[in-house]
Enzyme design. Structure first.
Site, short mmCIF file in Angstrom:
data_model
loop_
_atom_site.label_atom_id
_atom_site.label_comp_id
_atom_site.label_asym_id
_atom_site.label_seq_id
_atom_site.Cartn_x
_atom_site.Cartn_y
_atom_site.Cartn_z
N GLY A 97 -7.01 5.40 6.07
CA GLY A 97 -6.59 6.31 5.01
C GLY A 97 -6.94 7.74 5.39
O GLY A 97 -7.97 8.00 6.01
N ASP A 103 -14.60 -1.75 9.77
CA ASP A 103 -15.44 -2.11 8.60
C ASP A 103 -16.41 -3.23 8.98
O ASP A 103 -16.03 -4.19 9.64
CB ASP A 103 -14.55 -2.64 7.46
CG ASP A 103 -13.61 -1.59 6.89
OD1 ASP A 103 -13.81 -0.40 7.14
OD2 ASP A 103 -12.65 -1.99 6.18
N ASN A 138 -9.13 -1.13 11.12
CA ASN A 138 -7.97 -0.48 10.50
C ASN A 138 -7.37 0.48 11.52
O ASN A 138 -8.04 1.43 11.94
CB ASN A 138 -8.42 0.31 9.26
CG ASN A 138 -9.01 -0.59 8.20
OD1 ASN A 138 -8.30 -1.33 7.55
ND2 ASN A 138 -10.32 -0.56 8.06
N GLU A 157 -13.04 -6.01 9.80
CA GLU A 157 -11.68 -5.71 10.28
C GLU A 157 -11.63 -4.36 10.97
O GLU A 157 -12.53 -3.53 10.82
CB GLU A 157 -10.69 -5.70 9.10
CG GLU A 157 -11.07 -4.68 8.04
CD GLU A 157 -9.90 -4.27 7.17
OE1 GLU A 157 -8.75 -4.58 7.51
OE2 GLU A 157 -10.15 -3.61 6.15
N GLU A 213 0.82 -1.22 0.00
CA GLU A 213 0.00 0.00 0.00
C GLU A 213 0.85 1.27 0.00
O GLU A 213 0.38 2.33 0.42
CB GLU A 213 -0.93 -0.02 1.21
CG GLU A 213 -2.00 -1.08 1.11
CD GLU A 213 -2.78 -1.23 2.41
OE1 GLU A 213 -3.85 -0.62 2.53
OE2 GLU A 213 -2.31 -1.94 3.30
N ARG A 241 -10.68 2.82 12.21
CA ARG A 241 -11.89 2.71 11.40
C ARG A 241 -12.26 1.24 11.32
O ARG A 241 -11.42 0.40 11.00
CB ARG A 241 -11.61 3.25 10.00
CG ARG A 241 -12.77 4.03 9.39
CD ARG A 241 -12.56 4.21 7.89
NE ARG A 241 -12.62 2.91 7.26
CZ ARG A 241 -11.70 2.44 6.40
NH1 ARG A 241 -10.67 3.16 6.05
NH2 ARG A 241 -11.84 1.24 5.89
N SER A 277 -6.39 -2.75 1.71
CA SER A 277 -6.75 -2.20 0.39
C SER A 277 -7.30 -3.26 -0.56
O SER A 277 -7.18 -3.12 -1.77
CB SER A 277 -5.55 -1.50 -0.26
OG SER A 277 -5.24 -0.32 0.43
N1 ADP Z 1 -16.81 -12.02 4.30
C1 ADP Z 1 -17.05 -11.12 3.37
N2 ADP Z 1 -18.27 -11.02 2.77
C2 ADP Z 1 -18.51 -10.12 1.80
N3 ADP Z 1 -17.58 -9.26 1.33
C3 ADP Z 1 -16.35 -9.30 1.88
C4 ADP Z 1 -16.02 -10.22 2.92
N4 ADP Z 1 -14.73 -10.03 3.26
C5 ADP Z 1 -14.26 -9.04 2.48
N5 ADP Z 1 -15.22 -8.59 1.64
C6 ADP Z 1 -15.07 -7.52 0.63
O1 ADP Z 1 -13.68 -7.31 0.40
C7 ADP Z 1 -13.26 -6.01 0.85
C8 ADP Z 1 -11.89 -6.08 1.53
O2 ADP Z 1 -11.94 -6.97 2.62
P1 ADP Z 1 -11.36 -6.60 4.06
O3 ADP Z 1 -11.53 -7.82 4.91
O4 ADP Z 1 -11.97 -5.34 4.58
O5 ADP Z 1 -9.81 -6.43 3.77
P2 ADP Z 1 -8.88 -5.15 3.46
O6 ADP Z 1 -7.97 -5.09 4.65
O7 ADP Z 1 -8.16 -5.52 2.22
O8 ADP Z 1 -9.75 -3.92 3.36
C9 ADP Z 1 -14.37 -5.54 1.77
O9 ADP Z 1 -14.42 -4.14 1.80
C10 ADP Z 1 -15.60 -6.19 1.15
O10 ADP Z 1 -16.04 -5.46 0.03
MG MG Z 2 -11.28 -3.27 4.69
#
Ligand code: ADP
Ligand code: MG
Length: 309
Positions: free
Chosen positions: A276, A258, A272, A270, A22, A256, A151
């Site tokens: 950002g 999610d 963060n 997760e 990133e 933040r 990301s």
């Molecule tokens: N279990 C899940 N169900 C549906 N969408 C998911 C799931 N896990 C991840 N995503 C999608 O993938 C994106 C990135 O996943 P995330 O776990 O937040 O990792 P990162 O640290 O890369 O942001 C999320 O913003 C979402 O759109």
């Molecule tokens: Mg995320």
């Protein structure tokens, strides 16, 4: 650092760039932060982080480090550990919270322990029997992701065993540890937390359907709904869960969290610990909605800088 200590007397160094996947996003966050500090007349300099970091920090006379790094070697506790050793106060979470939050597997285990729901999951470690793992997954769609990236790097939504194999291989390019989660179809939201205060909930609606790298960083690719059009009780449960998640992990400063909301059910994806901070990022948007300007947000994060106690 106590709020009363005068930041105008301090040499502030913004750590940006770095060695992670990133890097480019971090350079954007770092430049926006540096600009905001300099506009306030503070004694701030930028530093592109490499292996010479300890020497450069000393050379620049660093008294406070503003960490604007994302991902490995920045968001994961390693730079925080170095700053602890050098006794330089830094912004954001400490060593333990940073490294726990960076590892989505360990973070999920802590969150579950504290009653914060997350999608059901299985773990694949490099070297495990791939055929047996794939055969063990029967309910699709699934999401495969490296345990320690951000990301949306290395994240795939997979609909059958063949796609799962490809998804695992993609995630293994970035990490020896891969999470395979139940795909949750719902509204994707994020909740900023400043200290122990939750900010308004933002819903993200990526035009392509998947909040991937491109949707995150290309203007116009994602619609942001602020405040998220959710029932009031769901909004307050999200805010409470975000604060619980941050407390459970021991976060400091800004974070933040999610989530995906499916029929009023919350699933935490997760936490963060270095959100950002480009001028168009989600945390500054949420702060802006309650009257905290980008510059004020940067100063509040800076005011919380410290060392682990
Ligand atoms: N279990 C899940 N169900 C549906 N969408 C998911 C799931 N896990 C991840 N995503 C999608 O993938 C994106 C990135 O996943 P995330 O776990 O937040 O990792 P990162 O640290 O890369 O942001 C999320 O913003 C979402 O759109
Ligand atoms: Mg995320």
């Amino acid at each position: 650092m106590s709020q009363s200590e005068n930041l105008h007397d301090k040499r502030i160094v913004v750590l940006m760039g770095g060695l992670s996947a990133e890097r480019d996003i971090s350079l954007r966050t770092g430049s926006a932060v540096l600009r905001a500090l300099q506009e306030r007349g503070l004694n701030a300099a930028g530093l592109d982080v490499g292996r010479d970091l300890p020497a450069r920090l000393i050379e620049l006379g660093t008294e406070v480090a503003f960490i604007a790094l994302h991902g490995r070697f920045g968001e994961d506790g390693t730079v925080q550990g170095l700053l602890e050793l050098l006794r330089i106060p830094y912004t954001g979470s400490g060593v333990l919270a940073s490294s726990v939050a960076m590892n989505k597997l360990v973070a999920k285990q802590v969150l579950l322990h504290h009653g914060v729901a997350t999608p059901g999951f299985a773990v694949y470690r490099r070297g495990d029997d791939l055929d047996a793992f794939v055969a063990g997954q029967t309910a699709y769609p699934l999401v495969s992701k490296p345990a320690r990236e951000g990301s949306t790097i290395g994240v795939s939504i997979v609909r059958d065993p063949q796609q799962l194999r490809a998804g695992l291989e993609e995630a293994l390019r970035f990490d020896d540890l891969v999470l395979v989660e139940e795909f949750i179809a719902g509204a994707e939201v994020t909740v900023g937390v400043l200290g122990d205060q939750p900010l308004p909930v933002i819903q993200v609606v990526p035009k392509g359907g998947f909040y991937d790298f491109q949707s995150k960083y290309t203007p116009g690719q994602t619609e942001y709904l602020l405040p998220a059009p959710l029932p009031a009780d769901v909004t307050s449960r999200l805010q409470a869960a975000a604060v619980t998640a941050c407390r459970a992990l021991g976060c400091r400063g800004a974070a933040r969290v999610d989530f995906i909301v499916r029929d009023a059910e919350l699933f935490c994806l997760e936490v963060n610990t270095i959100p950002g901070m480009t001028e168009t990022s989600l945390l500054p948007k949420a702060a802006g909605a309650v009257g905290i300007s980008f510059g004020d947000l940067v100063l509040r994060i800076l005011a919380d800088a410290g060392l682990d106690k």
